[in-house]
Design a protein around this motif. Structure first.
Motif, short mmCIF file in Angstrom:
data_model
loop_
_atom_site.label_atom_id
_atom_site.label_comp_id
_atom_site.label_asym_id
_atom_site.label_seq_id
_atom_site.Cartn_x
_atom_site.Cartn_y
_atom_site.Cartn_z
N GLN A 1 0.83 -1.20 0.00
CA GLN A 1 0.00 0.00 0.00
C GLN A 1 0.87 1.27 0.00
O GLN A 1 0.88 2.05 0.95
CB GLN A 1 -0.96 0.02 1.19
N ASN B 1 2.30 5.02 -1.52
CA ASN B 1 1.66 6.29 -1.84
C ASN B 1 1.46 6.34 -3.36
O ASN B 1 2.41 6.26 -4.12
CB ASN B 1 2.55 7.44 -1.37
N TYR B 2 0.21 6.49 -3.80
CA TYR B 2 -0.09 6.55 -5.23
C TYR B 2 -0.25 7.99 -5.74
O TYR B 2 -0.52 8.20 -6.91
CB TYR B 2 -1.38 5.78 -5.54
N ASP B 3 -0.07 8.96 -4.89
CA ASP B 3 -0.29 10.37 -5.26
C ASP B 3 1.00 10.96 -5.81
O ASP B 3 1.98 11.12 -5.07
CB ASP B 3 -0.76 11.15 -4.03
N TYR C 1 6.37 8.02 -4.77
CA TYR C 1 5.05 7.48 -5.08
C TYR C 1 5.23 6.35 -6.09
O TYR C 1 6.26 6.22 -6.73
CB TYR C 1 4.12 8.55 -5.63
N CYS C 2 4.20 5.52 -6.23
CA CYS C 2 4.21 4.40 -7.16
C CYS C 2 3.06 4.56 -8.15
O CYS C 2 1.99 5.02 -7.80
CB CYS C 2 4.03 3.07 -6.43
N ASN C 3 3.31 4.14 -9.37
CA ASN C 3 2.24 4.04 -10.34
C ASN C 3 1.35 2.88 -9.91
O ASN C 3 1.82 1.76 -9.71
CB ASN C 3 2.83 3.78 -11.73
N LYS C 4 0.06 3.14 -9.75
CA LYS C 4 -0.84 2.13 -9.20
C LYS C 4 -0.93 0.90 -10.08
O LYS C 4 -0.91 -0.22 -9.60
CB LYS C 4 -2.23 2.73 -8.97
N THR C 5 -1.01 1.08 -11.40
CA THR C 5 -1.12 -0.06 -12.32
C THR C 5 0.14 -0.92 -12.26
O THR C 5 0.06 -2.14 -12.19
CB THR C 5 -1.36 0.44 -13.75
N TYR D 1 2.41 -1.10 -9.82
CA TYR D 1 2.57 -1.75 -8.52
C TYR D 1 1.60 -2.91 -8.37
O TYR D 1 1.97 -3.97 -7.87
CB TYR D 1 2.37 -0.76 -7.37
N THR D 2 0.35 -2.74 -8.82
CA THR D 2 -0.63 -3.82 -8.73
C THR D 2 -0.19 -5.02 -9.57
O THR D 2 -0.30 -6.17 -9.14
CB THR D 2 -2.02 -3.33 -9.17
#
Length: 124
Positions: free
Chosen positions: A60, A62-64, A72-76, A78-79
């Protein structure tokens, strides 16, 4: 029409006038040595373990992208990495279980030594 077996010469006739004879010789297959196979397996296992530690240590994140600290991480991405790490870990667990199952079957199905090879206490 089936292919000729390996190691036998093949004659090909082109039209009426030309005949070509091919002698392929014995095919050679590249083989890894036992040491190279063990090294490759160890490096793959180390890569999976280090990747799991790297991915799961920041679960989890930081996606911001406008965060003050700049981390921060790119949500796509990282998922994808998260579920790929889970999938690889499950594959290795399955392969380890199959290896243990095969080893257990090999030990249990092994024939006992002949009676002449045993000593007084029935040990080899």
């Amino acid at each position: 029409m089936t292919a000729p077996s390996t190691g036998h010469p093949v004659a090909i006739t082109l039209g009426v006038a030309w005949t070509i004879k091919l002698d392929p010789g014995q095919p050679t297959h590249p083989r890894l040595t036992v040491a190279a196979t063990i090294e490759l397996a160890a490096l793959t296992l180390a890569r999976v373990i280090f990747g799991d530690v790297w991915i799961f240590s920041v679960y989890q994140p930081n996606y911001d992208p406008t965060a003050a600290d700049g981390l921060y991480c790119n949500k796509t991405l990282y998922t994808f990495a998260f579920w790929n790490a889970i999938w690889e870990s499950m594959k290795f667990a399955f392969l380890l279980a199959k290896f243990c199952q095969g080893l257990l079957c090999c030990v249990l199905l092994q024939e006992p030594p002949a009676a002449a090879e045993r000593d007084f206490y029935r040990n080899v």
